[in-house]
Design an enzyme around this catalytic site. Structure first.
Site, short mmCIF file in Angstrom:
data_model
loop_
_atom_site.label_atom_id
_atom_site.label_comp_id
_atom_site.label_asym_id
_atom_site.label_seq_id
_atom_site.Cartn_x
_atom_site.Cartn_y
_atom_site.Cartn_z
N GLU A 8 58.79 -63.19 41.53
CA GLU A 8 59.66 -64.49 41.05
C GLU A 8 58.51 -65.29 40.42
O GLU A 8 58.02 -65.60 40.72
CB GLU A 8 60.95 -64.97 41.39
CG GLU A 8 61.95 -65.40 41.29
CD GLU A 8 62.06 -65.54 39.86
OE1 GLU A 8 61.70 -64.52 39.12
OE2 GLU A 8 63.69 -65.43 39.89
N ASP A 9 58.82 -65.59 38.75
CA ASP A 9 58.85 -66.64 38.74
C ASP A 9 58.90 -68.02 39.23
O ASP A 9 57.43 -68.30 39.17
CB ASP A 9 58.48 -67.12 37.04
CG ASP A 9 60.40 -66.87 36.32
OD1 ASP A 9 61.71 -66.91 37.79
OD2 ASP A 9 60.62 -67.60 35.72
N ILE A 10 59.68 -67.94 39.53
CA ILE A 10 59.88 -69.96 39.79
C ILE A 10 61.46 -69.64 41.13
O ILE A 10 62.60 -69.33 41.13
CB ILE A 10 60.45 -70.71 38.80
CG1 ILE A 10 60.75 -72.09 39.94
CG2 ILE A 10 61.43 -70.45 38.03
CD1 ILE A 10 59.92 -72.87 38.35
N ASP A 61 63.91 -72.39 42.16
CA ASP A 61 64.17 -73.35 42.06
C ASP A 61 65.30 -73.93 42.88
O ASP A 61 65.18 -74.27 44.27
CB ASP A 61 65.18 -73.56 39.88
CG ASP A 61 65.30 -74.58 40.04
OD1 ASP A 61 64.89 -76.08 40.12
OD2 ASP A 61 65.67 -74.40 38.32
N THR A 62 66.98 -73.67 42.21
CA THR A 62 67.91 -74.02 43.50
C THR A 62 67.27 -73.45 45.27
O THR A 62 68.35 -73.50 45.79
CB THR A 62 69.42 -73.92 42.92
OG1 THR A 62 69.96 -72.60 42.40
CG2 THR A 62 69.05 -74.58 41.97
N GLY A 63 67.58 -71.45 43.97
CA GLY A 63 67.29 -70.57 45.41
C GLY A 63 67.95 -70.16 45.21
O GLY A 63 68.28 -68.40 45.99
N PHE A 123 60.90 -79.57 34.51
CA PHE A 123 60.86 -77.94 33.58
C PHE A 123 59.56 -77.29 32.93
O PHE A 123 59.28 -77.43 32.44
CB PHE A 123 62.07 -77.73 32.73
CG PHE A 123 62.54 -76.81 32.07
CD1 PHE A 123 63.64 -76.52 33.15
CD2 PHE A 123 61.93 -76.65 30.77
CE1 PHE A 123 64.38 -75.21 32.58
CE2 PHE A 123 62.68 -75.06 30.77
CZ PHE A 123 63.91 -74.37 31.66
N ASP A 178 60.47 -69.67 30.35
CA ASP A 178 61.23 -69.71 28.80
C ASP A 178 61.30 -71.19 29.29
O ASP A 178 62.57 -71.57 30.09
CB ASP A 178 61.31 -68.90 28.61
CG ASP A 178 63.04 -68.42 29.06
OD1 ASP A 178 62.88 -68.16 30.34
OD2 ASP A 178 63.98 -68.79 28.35
N ARG A 187 56.65 -68.28 26.48
CA ARG A 187 56.53 -67.40 27.83
C ARG A 187 54.98 -66.62 27.31
O ARG A 187 54.20 -65.96 28.60
CB ARG A 187 57.59 -66.05 27.41
CG ARG A 187 59.54 -65.76 27.80
CD ARG A 187 59.56 -65.12 28.37
NE ARG A 187 61.06 -64.58 28.07
CZ ARG A 187 61.92 -65.11 29.83
NH1 ARG A 187 61.23 -65.59 30.43
NH2 ARG A 187 62.97 -65.42 29.33
P1 IMP Z 1 66.94 -70.14 40.93
O1 IMP Z 1 68.35 -69.48 40.99
O2 IMP Z 1 67.80 -72.32 40.75
O3 IMP Z 1 65.97 -70.82 41.71
O4 IMP Z 1 66.13 -70.50 39.49
C1 IMP Z 1 65.67 -68.94 39.57
C2 IMP Z 1 65.88 -68.61 37.88
O5 IMP Z 1 65.75 -69.95 36.69
C3 IMP Z 1 64.12 -68.76 37.40
O6 IMP Z 1 63.98 -67.42 37.12
C4 IMP Z 1 63.32 -68.98 36.12
O7 IMP Z 1 64.28 -68.29 35.67
C5 IMP Z 1 64.92 -70.63 36.14
N1 IMP Z 1 64.10 -71.51 36.06
C6 IMP Z 1 64.30 -72.02 36.99
N2 IMP Z 1 63.40 -73.07 37.04
C7 IMP Z 1 63.31 -72.74 36.03
C8 IMP Z 1 61.72 -73.75 34.78
O8 IMP Z 1 61.15 -75.21 35.27
N3 IMP Z 1 61.43 -72.98 34.00
C9 IMP Z 1 61.65 -71.78 33.67
N4 IMP Z 1 62.55 -71.59 34.08
C10 IMP Z 1 63.45 -71.84 35.28
MG MG Z 2 63.72 -65.49 36.14
#
Ligand code: IMP
Ligand code: MG
Length: 182
Positions: free
Chosen positions: A101-103, A105-107, A154, A161, A167
């Protein structure tokens, strides 16, 4: 909103060389852990496509590869809901799965994917992320391999993106949007 040349700036966080070196380190770690396993790598689209393409070229063991396309975000704010846009073609049953996965964030996205996969009886599931935004975590998801930890900013570039843009940047940067569009 679409970014244009006048309403944003990008502060470089991780330059190309640093990313290249870190990706190689992660690949060595994964190679040590996954020799002689029945491995299925799963890349989460779209954000991980650049990271994946670089990572797999440094993996030195046999593995199968598949994509899943999930969507969770609009702009810089969480939508809350995760959708499967395009599902796996490979069957994870009995296999050692690595999610790329790229990142984190919240999970929410990884938590959703872990639950989806658990229903398909893989032998094991580990998670590899390029960026870990630990301070924004809401769901407690295990991260087994991580490139860099970042703050609550961000990030764009190297696959990540903002509204579909940025990207292709070879580095990872923090996106700053200016209120004034002159
Ligand atoms: P989560 O479900 O909140 O962990 O978010 C995961 C997804 O949100 C990632 O796969 C990204 O596609 C997008 N995302 C979260 N934070 C960022 C950021 O800082 N930049 C770009 N995409 C993000
Ligand atoms: Mg993603």
């Amino acid at each position: 909103m679409s970014p244009n040349k006048k309403n944003y700036s990008i502060e470089i966080l991780f330059p190309q060389d640093l990313i290249r070196a870190r990706v190689r380190e992660i690949a060595s770690q994964i190679t040590r852990d996954y020799e002689n396993k029945n491995t299925l790598m799963i890349a989460v689209l779209k954000g991980s496509f650049v990271f994946c393409a670089d990572l797999v070229r440094h993996l030195n063991f046999l593995f199968a590869f598949d994509f899943i396309s999930l969507s969770s975000y609009e702009g810089t704010g969480a939508k809350g809901k995760i959708k499967v846009i395009s599902n796996l073609k490979e069957d994870p049953e009995g296999r050692d799965v690595i999610i790329i996965e790229d990142i984190a964030d919240t999970g929410h996205t990884l938590d959703f994917l872990h639950k989806e996969l658990a229903a398909k009886n893989p032998k094991s599931v580990k998670t590899c992320v390029l960026l870990d935004k630990k301070c924004a975590r809401v769901k407690n998801v295990p991260i087994d391999y991580s490139g860099f930890e970042i703050g609550n900013d961000f990030a764009v570039g190297y696959g990540l993106d903002y509204n579909g843009f940025f990207r292709g940047l070879p580095y990872i940067g923090i996106l700053h949007l200016n209120g004034n569009n002159k």
